[in-house]
Motif scaffolding. Structure first.
Motif, PDB file in Angstrom:
ATOM      1  N   SER A   1       0.834  -1.206   0.000  1.00 47.90           N
ATOM      2  CA  SER A   1       0.000   0.000   0.000  1.00 47.90           C
ATOM      3  C   SER A   1       0.872   1.261   0.000  1.00 47.90           C
ATOM      4  O   SER A   1       0.478   2.286  -0.537  1.00 47.90           O
ATOM      5  CB  SER A   1      -0.900   0.022   1.236  1.00 47.90           C
ATOM      6  OG  SER A   1      -1.611  -1.180   1.351  1.00 47.90           O
ATOM      7  N   PHE A   2       1.991   1.195   0.673  1.00 48.56           N
ATOM      8  CA  PHE A   2       2.967   2.302   0.727  1.00 48.56           C
ATOM      9  C   PHE A   2       2.280   3.633   1.073  1.00 48.56           C
ATOM     10  O   PHE A   2       2.464   4.633   0.388  1.00 48.56           O
ATOM     11  CB  PHE A   2       3.745   2.427  -0.589  1.00 48.56           C
ATOM     12  CG  PHE A   2       4.401   1.152  -1.007  1.00 48.56           C
ATOM     13  CD1 PHE A   2       5.554   0.714  -0.370  1.00 48.56           C
ATOM     14  CD2 PHE A   2       3.865   0.363  -2.025  1.00 48.56           C
ATOM     15  CE1 PHE A   2       6.163  -0.480  -0.741  1.00 48.56           C
ATOM     16  CE2 PHE A   2       4.463  -0.829  -2.399  1.00 48.56           C
ATOM     17  CZ  PHE A   2       5.616  -1.249  -1.761  1.00 48.56           C
ATOM     18  N   ASP A   3       1.495   3.613   2.137  1.00 42.58           N
ATOM     19  CA  ASP A   3       0.711   4.799   2.495  1.00 42.58           C
ATOM     20  C   ASP A   3       1.092   5.317   3.880  1.00 42.58           C
ATOM     21  O   ASP A   3       0.360   5.081   4.828  1.00 42.58           O
ATOM     22  CB  ASP A   3      -0.779   4.440   2.438  1.00 42.58           C
ATOM     23  CG  ASP A   3      -1.662   5.639   2.701  1.00 42.58           C
ATOM     24  OD1 ASP A   3      -1.282   6.753   2.318  1.00 42.58           O
ATOM     25  OD2 ASP A   3      -2.737   5.467   3.303  1.00 42.58           O
ATOM     26  N   PRO A   4       2.194   6.003   4.035  1.00 43.28           N
ATOM     27  CA  PRO A   4       3.164   6.430   3.031  1.00 43.28           C
ATOM     28  C   PRO A   4       4.348   5.463   2.964  1.00 43.28           C
ATOM     29  O   PRO A   4       4.488   4.590   3.832  1.00 43.28           O
ATOM     30  CB  PRO A   4       3.638   7.775   3.610  1.00 43.28           C
ATOM     31  CG  PRO A   4       3.643   7.534   5.095  1.00 43.28           C
ATOM     32  CD  PRO A   4       2.495   6.598   5.360  1.00 43.28           C
TER      33      PRO A   4
ATOM     34  N   GLU B   1      15.274  -7.254 -11.989  1.00 44.42           N
ATOM     35  CA  GLU B   1      14.358  -6.117 -12.086  1.00 44.42           C
ATOM     36  C   GLU B   1      13.390  -6.197 -10.914  1.00 44.42           C
ATOM     37  O   GLU B   1      12.949  -7.286 -10.538  1.00 44.42           O
ATOM     38  CB  GLU B   1      13.580  -6.222 -13.403  1.00 44.42           C
ATOM     39  CG  GLU B   1      12.715  -5.027 -13.666  1.00 44.42           C
ATOM     40  CD  GLU B   1      11.783  -5.246 -14.852  1.00 44.42           C
ATOM     41  OE1 GLU B   1      11.534  -4.289 -15.571  1.00 44.42           O
ATOM     42  OE2 GLU B   1      11.301  -6.386 -15.038  1.00 44.42           O
ATOM     43  N   LEU B   2      13.086  -5.058 -10.341  1.00 41.41           N
ATOM     44  CA  LEU B   2      12.142  -5.027  -9.225  1.00 41.41           C
ATOM     45  C   LEU B   2      11.051  -4.011  -9.532  1.00 41.41           C
ATOM     46  O   LEU B   2      11.330  -2.825  -9.741  1.00 41.41           O
ATOM     47  CB  LEU B   2      12.867  -4.659  -7.915  1.00 41.41           C
ATOM     48  CG  LEU B   2      12.004  -4.681  -6.655  1.00 41.41           C
ATOM     49  CD1 LEU B   2      11.575  -6.108  -6.307  1.00 41.41           C
ATOM     50  CD2 LEU B   2      12.757  -4.087  -5.466  1.00 41.41           C
ATOM     51  N   VAL B   3       9.822  -4.510  -9.591  1.00 36.55           N
ATOM     52  CA  VAL B   3       8.690  -3.604  -9.820  1.00 36.55           C
ATOM     53  C   VAL B   3       8.000  -3.380  -8.480  1.00 36.55           C
ATOM     54  O   VAL B   3       7.585  -4.336  -7.824  1.00 36.55           O
ATOM     55  CB  VAL B   3       7.688  -4.202 -10.850  1.00 36.55           C
ATOM     56  CG1 VAL B   3       6.490  -3.277 -11.038  1.00 36.55           C
ATOM     57  CG2 VAL B   3       8.387  -4.458 -12.172  1.00 36.55           C
ATOM     58  N   VAL B   4       7.926  -2.128  -8.072  1.00 34.79           N
ATOM     59  CA  VAL B   4       7.215  -1.800  -6.837  1.00 34.79           C
ATOM     60  C   VAL B   4       5.765  -1.534  -7.258  1.00 34.79           C
ATOM     61  O   VAL B   4       5.498  -0.595  -8.012  1.00 34.79           O
ATOM     62  CB  VAL B   4       7.835  -0.563  -6.145  1.00 34.79           C
ATOM     63  CG1 VAL B   4       7.064  -0.200  -4.896  1.00 34.79           C
ATOM     64  CG2 VAL B   4       9.305  -0.824  -5.833  1.00 34.79           C
ATOM     65  N   GLY B   5       4.870  -2.395  -6.824  1.00 33.08           N
ATOM     66  CA  GLY B   5       3.458  -2.291  -7.235  1.00 33.08           C
ATOM     67  C   GLY B   5       2.620  -1.690  -6.123  1.00 33.08           C
ATOM     68  O   GLY B   5       2.477  -2.274  -5.051  1.00 33.08           O
ATOM     69  N   ILE B   6       2.078  -0.510  -6.389  1.00 40.63           N
ATOM     70  CA  ILE B   6       1.244   0.141  -5.365  1.00 40.63           C
ATOM     71  C   ILE B   6      -0.203  -0.273  -5.594  1.00 40.63           C
ATOM     72  O   ILE B   6      -0.744  -0.104  -6.690  1.00 40.63           O
ATOM     73  CB  ILE B   6       1.343   1.681  -5.460  1.00 40.63           C
ATOM     74  CG1 ILE B   6       2.815   2.124  -5.471  1.00 40.63           C
ATOM     75  CG2 ILE B   6       0.573   2.345  -4.337  1.00 40.63           C
ATOM     76  CD1 ILE B   6       2.997   3.613  -5.733  1.00 40.63           C
TER      77      ILE B   6
END
Ligand code: PNS
Length: 224
Positions: A49-52, A70-75
């Motif tokens: 969620s990265f909130d924040p 590769e790293l995809v940060v998925g919000i």
């Protein structure tokens, strides 16, 4: 347990069997390096969620970026929760914070995480475990995700121990009453929290001033 004698004289029969000769030790370290090879070809998804975003998140992203190709940060674009930061704000903050990591991409997703992972060709999911308390929830989630998509592996990493108590929820709780979050979140995030929660910070700063003036008065009275 086997105890070896300290003297370096001729080894016993048992010692010669158990002791690992130098070439084998070298071989095992080469093998270890070789085993890290396939991981460096893996594309991983770090969902959340990265909130924040916190310093703990950033620490994990940096660790993940070192071991995955590769790293995809998925919000997660979550319609159920009402987040403190909009999706656009979280995207912007994370993009700024990871600009120095060339193999990291920030994206948003909705729906099932496993389906999103498949759509971006990620074969691993990265999640952080801070303490034992995280384990049960993470295990449940990892097993459910495995049931949904057996080919997707979940990899757990630990952030630096200095961030083991830092969570977005606690950061929000502290910031909502104007409390200090320095060291818990990156400076950009701290600044955004201050802007968003300006009245709370103003009130907190005023109260701090009142308390400081009161203790000066008390000290003067004590000395007089
Ligand atoms: O940062 P968070 O809130 O702990 O992240 C939780 C997240 C986003 C990883 C999880 O809720 C998720 O993957 N949601 C997407 C919907 C989904 O796939 N649910 C099934 C998970 S078992």
């Amino acid at each position: 347990m086997t105890h070896f004698k300290r003297n370096r004289s001729k080894p016993t029969k048992l010692q010669s069997v158990i002791a690992i000769p130098t070439p084998a030790r070298i071989e095992s370290s080469i093998q270890h390096r070789f085993l890290r090879g396939p991981l460096s070809k893996v594309s991983a998804l770090y969902p959340g969620s990265f909130d924040p975003p916190t310093n703990g998140h950033l620490d994990l992203i940096e660790r993940g970026a070192k071991i995955f190709a590769e790293l995809v940060v998925g919000i997660l674009r979550n319609s159920e929760k009402s987040p403190m930061f909009s999706l656009a704000e979280r995207l912007e903050m994370l993009k700024t914070l990871t600009a120095h990591l060339k193999n990291v991409r920030i994206e948003a997703f909705h729906g099932l995480m496993v389906e999103y992972a498949k759509s971006i060709d990620a074969t691993c999911v990265l999640r952080g475990i801070r303490a034992v308390s995280d384990y049960e929830y993470e295990l449940q989630m990892a097993l459910m995700n495995r049931k949904l998509e057996p080919t997707l592996e979940t990899v757990f990493m630990m952030p630096a121990d200095k961030y083991s108590y830092v969570s977005s929820r606690l950061v929000r709780e502290v910031a909502q009453v104007g409390g200090p979050v320095k060291g818990l979140v990156p400076e950009v995030v701290e600044q955004k929290l201050r802007e968003k929660l300006e009245p709370a910070y103003k009130f907190h700063d005023e109260m701090q001033g009142v308390t400081a003036r009161a203790s000066v008065r008390k000290e003067r009275k004590r000395k007089s």
